[in-house]
Design a protein around this motif. Sequence first.
Motif, mmCIF file in Angstrom:
data_model
loop_
_atom_site.group_PDB
_atom_site.id
_atom_site.type_symbol
_atom_site.label_atom_id
_atom_site.label_comp_id
_atom_site.label_asym_id
_atom_site.label_seq_id
_atom_site.Cartn_x
_atom_site.Cartn_y
_atom_site.Cartn_z
ATOM 1 N N ALA A 146 0.825 -1.206 0.000
ATOM 2 C CA ALA A 146 0.000 0.000 0.000
ATOM 3 C C ALA A 146 0.859 1.255 0.000
ATOM 4 C CB ALA A 146 -0.932 -0.012 1.211
ATOM 5 N N GLN A 147 1.891 1.273 0.802
ATOM 6 C CA GLN A 147 2.743 2.459 0.883
ATOM 7 C C GLN A 147 3.474 2.722 -0.432
ATOM 8 O OE1 GLN A 147 5.109 1.406 4.314
ATOM 9 N NE2 GLN A 147 3.764 2.511 5.737
ATOM 10 N N VAL A 148 4.039 1.689 -1.034
ATOM 11 C CA VAL A 148 4.782 1.876 -2.279
ATOM 12 C C VAL A 148 3.837 2.254 -3.418
ATOM 13 C CG1 VAL A 148 6.258 0.758 -3.988
ATOM 14 C CG2 VAL A 148 6.608 0.301 -1.556
ATOM 15 N N ALA A 149 2.705 1.574 -3.510
ATOM 16 C CA ALA A 149 1.767 1.845 -4.603
ATOM 17 C C ALA A 149 1.189 3.253 -4.499
ATOM 18 C CB ALA A 149 0.644 0.811 -4.587
ATOM 19 N N LEU A 150 0.815 3.678 -3.309
ATOM 20 C CA LEU A 150 0.224 5.004 -3.148
ATOM 21 C C LEU A 150 1.263 6.098 -3.393
ATOM 22 C CD1 LEU A 150 -2.089 4.327 -0.072
ATOM 23 C CD2 LEU A 150 -2.731 4.536 -2.486
ATOM 24 N N ALA A 151 2.512 5.825 -3.041
ATOM 25 C CA ALA A 151 3.572 6.777 -3.370
ATOM 26 C C ALA A 151 3.738 6.895 -4.879
ATOM 27 C CB ALA A 151 4.882 6.355 -2.714
ATOM 28 N N LEU A 152 3.609 5.778 -5.590
ATOM 29 C CA LEU A 152 3.708 5.794 -7.047
ATOM 30 C C LEU A 152 2.609 6.647 -7.661
ATOM 31 C CD1 LEU A 152 4.922 4.676 -9.712
ATOM 32 C CD2 LEU A 152 3.321 2.755 -9.487
ATOM 33 N N PHE A 153 1.421 6.604 -7.075
ATOM 34 C CA PHE A 153 0.285 7.358 -7.604
ATOM 35 C C PHE A 153 0.139 8.738 -6.940
ATOM 36 C CE2 PHE A 153 -0.907 3.029 -8.815
ATOM 37 C CZ PHE A 153 -1.238 3.219 -10.143
ATOM 38 N N ASP A 154 1.228 9.225 -6.308
ATOM 39 C CA ASP A 154 1.276 10.590 -5.768
ATOM 40 C C ASP A 154 0.228 10.859 -4.701
ATOM 41 O OD1 ASP A 154 3.459 11.447 -7.279
ATOM 42 O OD2 ASP A 154 2.185 11.903 -9.000
ATOM 43 N N VAL A 155 -0.057 9.878 -3.868
ATOM 44 C CA VAL A 155 -0.955 10.070 -2.728
ATOM 45 C C VAL A 155 -0.098 9.952 -1.470
ATOM 46 C CG1 VAL A 155 -2.982 9.227 -1.494
ATOM 47 C CG2 VAL A 155 -2.883 9.080 -3.991
ATOM 48 N N ASP A 156 0.039 11.045 -0.739
ATOM 49 C CA ASP A 156 0.955 11.023 0.397
ATOM 50 C C ASP A 156 0.286 10.478 1.652
ATOM 51 O OD1 ASP A 156 -0.526 13.073 1.580
ATOM 52 O OD2 ASP A 156 0.900 14.646 1.064
ATOM 53 N N ALA A 157 0.970 10.557 2.769
ATOM 54 C CA ALA A 157 0.533 9.888 3.997
ATOM 55 C C ALA A 157 -0.771 10.423 4.554
ATOM 56 C CB ALA A 157 1.629 9.975 5.063
ATOM 57 N N VAL A 158 -1.148 11.653 4.215
ATOM 58 C CA VAL A 158 -2.409 12.218 4.721
ATOM 59 C C VAL A 158 -3.447 12.339 3.612
ATOM 60 C CG1 VAL A 158 -1.324 13.425 6.636
ATOM 61 C CG2 VAL A 158 -1.544 14.573 4.423
ATOM 62 N N GLY A 159 -3.182 11.747 2.458
ATOM 63 C CA GLY A 159 -4.162 11.736 1.388
ATOM 64 C C GLY A 159 -4.054 12.871 0.389
ATOM 65 N N LEU A 160 -3.059 13.739 0.530
ATOM 66 C CA LEU A 160 -2.903 14.830 -0.432
ATOM 67 C C LEU A 160 -2.346 14.291 -1.743
ATOM 68 C CD1 LEU A 160 -1.439 17.736 1.747
ATOM 69 C CD2 LEU A 160 -3.812 16.999 1.453
ATOM 70 N N ASP A 161 -2.906 14.744 -2.866
ATOM 71 C CA ASP A 161 -2.415 14.304 -4.167
ATOM 72 C C ASP A 161 -1.569 15.400 -4.812
ATOM 73 O OD1 ASP A 161 -4.226 16.208 -5.077
ATOM 74 O OD2 ASP A 161 -5.716 14.741 -5.737
ATOM 75 N N ARG A 162 -1.253 15.212 -6.080
ATOM 76 C CA ARG A 162 -0.365 16.154 -6.770
ATOM 77 C C ARG A 162 -0.901 17.577 -6.751
ATOM 78 N NH1 ARG A 162 -0.373 19.207 -10.757
ATOM 79 N NH2 ARG A 162 -2.486 18.555 -11.281
ATOM 80 N N LEU A 163 -2.192 17.757 -7.031
ATOM 81 C CA LEU A 163 -2.768 19.102 -7.067
ATOM 82 C C LEU A 163 -2.762 19.739 -5.684
ATOM 83 C CD1 LEU A 163 -4.175 21.407 -8.523
ATOM 84 C CD2 LEU A 163 -6.349 20.184 -8.220
ATOM 85 N N ASP A 164 -3.107 18.974 -4.669
ATOM 86 C CA ASP A 164 -3.103 19.511 -3.308
ATOM 87 C C ASP A 164 -1.727 20.038 -2.931
ATOM 88 O OD1 ASP A 164 -5.791 18.699 -2.957
ATOM 89 O OD2 ASP A 164 -5.146 16.695 -2.389
ATOM 90 N N ARG A 165 -0.713 19.227 -3.180
ATOM 91 C CA ARG A 165 0.634 19.639 -2.807
ATOM 92 C C ARG A 165 1.109 20.814 -3.661
ATOM 93 N NH1 ARG A 165 1.173 14.173 -2.648
ATOM 94 N NH2 ARG A 165 2.332 14.156 -4.622
#
Length: 378
Positions: free
Chosen positions: A267-286
């Motif tokens: 889960a950690q590696v896959a979500l990092a690949l899809f730009d979802v960080d530890a608190v759920g922020l995605d590329r646009l949020d960041r």
Amino acid sequence: MSGGARERGFASEVVEADGSYEATARVVDPGRSEDDRVVEAALRPRRLAEFPGQPRVRDQLGLVLEAARRRGRPPDHVLLSGPPGLGKTTLAMIVAAELEKPLRLTSGPAIQHAGDLAAVLSSLDEGEVLFLDEIHRMSRSAEEMLYLAMEDFRVDVIVGKGPGATAIPLELPPFTVVGATTRSGLLPAPLRDRFGFTAHLDYYDVADLVQILHRSAGLLGVEADEDGIREIAGRSRGTPRIANRLLRRVRDWAQVHGEGHVDLAAAQVALALFDVDAVGLDRLDRAVLEALCRRFGGGPVGLSTLAVAVGEEADTVETVAEPYLVREGYIVRTPRGRAASPRAWTHLGITAPRSAPLQDLLPVDGDSDDTAPGRFGG
């Protein structure tokens, strides 16, 4: 269907080559692939007792439906509001299933003329459930026709034009409208008042999302342990639709790069690949937070300037990224524009500059003008 037409989504509308919609509502009987059916089954419980989360809405709606069943009459019209992905369409389907009646679906953008709505209403049978998604986007003429249909179960069909036009009343069998909207404030008061039951869906907590993901994993045939499920739930922004989407992406990674099992590491590696960080922020949020903090010193900055800085439309920033960032306390909407909170600086690992306290930017009476330009214009 014309050669350039294509089905839109799972339900009711056909999108023509020019981008227009066919407004005719259809009984839900889609011919999708088996995989599509399994995925949708994971997303959409069929009965109210299976619907996770939203306990108050579930109990209230259950009471309304049970009372209607005992009276042998259709229930009052239902209005469901709340952010996208929380289950409004699912609840509409559940209403029809609990009443054991057909469900017809259409949407506000598909009904741009009163004649479109008249065609839909005249095809309803007694007790049917009509689901109007994004009901706030209906045309004004269709809204006015809907007032009369919901209250008196009647529509007036205009025949002819000019002085010779004649209104022919058309009686309708009793039916139930289930309206869904992400922006209830845009609904005119006369339309909102005709709904006998109004419910607002709120974001889900992690425990409810864990329950949803376990159910989805079982229906999808995904092997997942508790740590992996909880990691996905914690990054899903309180939204079941996002949770199920992330589960499928983690499943894909586990099948391609792992052992086919969804655990914490996968889960950690896959979500990092899809730009979802530890608190759920995605590329646009960041990107929004980075622009606020690094380019504009924490703000305040106007919405249009912020949108240009991240390369998106202002509407996209305001409706997609901003609601979650504001709710979680990363940014603040002030009379002078958007400003970064201390939590935003901490999340980015940046030391906040010495400047005026954030509370100095807030309105004294709590009434902010979000359209005012910020220190950087816009």
